[in-house]
Design an enzyme around this catalytic site. Structure first.
Site, PDB file in Angstrom:
ATOM      1  CD  GLU A 193       3.756  -0.918   8.422  1.00 36.75           C
ATOM      2  OE1 GLU A 193       3.494   0.199   8.874  1.00 36.75           O
ATOM      3  OE2 GLU A 193       4.244  -1.101   7.288  1.00 36.75           O
ATOM      4  CG  ASN A 205      -0.152   0.157   2.507  1.00 32.37           C
ATOM      5  OD1 ASN A 205       0.243   1.262   2.884  1.00 32.37           O
ATOM      6  ND2 ASN A 205       0.090  -0.942   3.202  1.00 32.37           N
ATOM      7  CE  LYS A 216       0.220   6.160   8.893  1.00 32.98           C
ATOM      8  NZ  LYS A 216       1.522   5.698   8.359  1.00 32.98           N
ATOM      9  CD  GLU A 255       6.758   3.941   4.880  1.00 36.94           C
ATOM     10  OE1 GLU A 255       5.778   4.163   4.144  1.00 36.94           O
ATOM     11  OE2 GLU A 255       6.665   3.718   6.104  1.00 36.94           O
ATOM     12  CD  GLU A 281       7.427   4.606  10.194  1.00 40.53           C
ATOM     13  OE1 GLU A 281       6.999   4.346   9.040  1.00 40.53           O
ATOM     14  OE2 GLU A 281       7.087   3.944  11.195  1.00 40.53           O
ATOM     15  CG  ASP A 295       4.731   6.859   9.754  1.00 38.84           C
ATOM     16  OD1 ASP A 295       5.546   7.689   9.310  1.00 38.84           O
ATOM     17  OD2 ASP A 295       4.230   5.959   9.041  1.00 38.84           O
ATOM     18  CG  HIS A 344       5.939   0.078   4.350  1.00 35.35           C
ATOM     19  ND1 HIS A 344       5.548  -0.181   3.048  1.00 35.35           N
ATOM     20  CD2 HIS A 344       4.992   0.905   4.860  1.00 35.35           C
ATOM     21  CE1 HIS A 344       4.432   0.454   2.795  1.00 35.35           C
ATOM     22  NE2 HIS A 344       4.059   1.122   3.873  1.00 35.35           N
ATOM     23  CE  LYS A 380       3.727   2.850  11.334  1.00 32.36           C
ATOM     24  NZ  LYS A 380       4.725   2.510  10.291  1.00 32.36           N
ATOM     25  CG  ASP A 401       7.501  -2.560   1.067  1.00 33.57           C
ATOM     26  OD1 ASP A 401       7.619  -3.627   0.450  1.00 33.57           O
ATOM     27  OD2 ASP A 401       6.408  -2.112   1.442  1.00 33.57           O
TER      28      ASP A 401
END
Length: 389
Positions: free
Chosen positions: A340, A53, A183, A264, A238, A212, A321, A181, A291
């Site tokens: 994750e 994603n 945002k 990531e 992050e 993050d 990620h 986690k 990732d």
């Protein structure tokens, strides 16, 4: 053996969530199936892939550039020395033929999708979970039986209040996660700190909550948020700034002592090497999140791990990620530090096998040959709907 058919489709994962930088209102992914002429236990071997994603579907690059190279290749040139299985490195070289160095952008995502499907085939033909194949080829021979996972969430929803964030974090704990986690960076610092405090009321110890910023901040703002976060001692801070602003990352590390995480949105071993050279990352505490799917696949991720070792880093400092089964197999087989997870968003691509629930923050891999997609019912429905031959 040979690849007999290739199917690609675009699938929506749109939702009303947002991070500090983007909305997911029009987000989609590419799904891919590579059909082979090999049968195991009477069933044709098919490899499946999709992109993580946060990057849109890669249909144009796949259809116009990379899949034609795969179709046009001499089938024998894609095989390992036995001639009975694909060689992921040879497939990778075919995909990248006539590509100039640099310019890692979106092509790295397209190649990573194909790479995922190739490794799914390789492990299915060998009749073992991918994690065990990787452990034997590149590790110490034994995959980790359990992988630590954390629940990634805490997005900004329209009209979402702090009480809803608390409920979301509580839901993750009930699902078996011990670390989460959330945002930050989408609202002013004071408001974000209220959100952090609300999440901590639920998860408890600050070591169980990461934050993050999704690359949102300039240096001044990154430092301001660092000062605001420092008293809490969160698990990690992050991607404060642009992923390629290594000077910002270095200066942030000189200012902020607790753990940081990034990577990531770095898509090659050259980018990873530059981060380690110039980004001020600290091997004793910081986390690297490259990732494997977004960065040219596992073939390139193995080169990234080589760079980490050269610079004195342990693979245990890597927590990829992506939040899907491919990254989970890589984490188990190569003995990374965790993985994750997206338990409530980006369905059905996020999350793991139906038969292996998260328990006390850990998840096992099913005893299914390949990546294990066949043990994820809702994801297989998507593959069959869009990619059936």
């Amino acid at each position: 053996m040979r690849i007999t058919d290739i199917r690609e489709a675009r699938v929506s994962i749109a939702s009303d969530i947002a991070n500090a930088y983007i909305s997911f209102a029009k987000m989609d992914v590419s799904v891919l199936a590579l059909y082979t002429d090999v049968r195991v236990d009477g069933r044709r071997v098919v490899g499946y892939g999709f992109n993580s994603n946060g990057r849109y579907a890669q249909s144009g690059l796949l259809r116009e550039r990379f899949l034609p190279r795969l179709r046009d290749a001499d089938p024998a040139s894609l095989l390992d020395e036995s001639g009975r299985n694909l060689d992921p490195c040879r497939v990778w070289d075919t995909l990248m033929a006539n590509e100039k160095p640099g310019g890692h952008g979106e092509r790295s995502v397209a190649v990573g999708i194909v790479d995922m499907a190739v490794w799914d085939i390789v492990a299915k033909i060998e009749g073992r979970p991918l994690a065990q194949v990787l452990a034997e080829r590149f590790g110490d021979g034994e995959a980790d039986p359990w992988v630590p996972v954390y629940a990634a969430g805490g997005y900004y929803y329209p009209g979402k209040q702090v009480s809803a964030l608390r409920e979301e974090m509580r839901d993750y704990l009930e699902l078996g996660y011990t670390c989460t986690k959330m945002k930050i960076g989408g609202v002013p610092l004071a408001e974000d700190l209220e959100r952090v405090e609300a999440a901590l009321e639920v998860v408890g110890d600050a070591s169980r909550l990461a934050v993050d910023a999704n690359g949102r901040f300039d240096l001044r703002t990154a430092l301001t948020f660092a000062d605001g976060l420092a008293p809490y001692g969160v698990r990690w801070y992050e991607e404060a700034g642009d992923p390629l602003d290594f000077a910002l990352q270095q200066q942030l590390g000189e200012h902020y002592d607790p753990p940081m995480a990034t990577g990531e949105n770095l898509f090659s071993h050259q980018d990873a090497r530059n981060l380690l050279r110039y980004g001020g990352m600290r091997a004793d505490r910081d986390i690297l999140q490259m990732d494997p799917v977004l960065g040219y696949g596992l073939v390139e991720y193995l080169r990234i791990l080589d760079e980490l070792r050269i610079h004195g880093w342990s693979p245990r400092q890597c927590i990829p990620h992506g939040g899907h089964q491919f990254a989970l197999n890589i984490a188990a087989g190569l003995k990374l530090g965790g993985n994750e997870s997206y338990p409530r968003v980006f369905a059905p691509f996020g999350g793991f096998a139906d038969s292996t629930p998260v328990e006390e923050g850990l998840v096992a891999l099913p005893e299914v040959p390949g990546i294990g997609f066949e043990d994820k019912r809702e994801l297989m429905k998507v593959f069959k709907e869009h990619l059936s031959s």
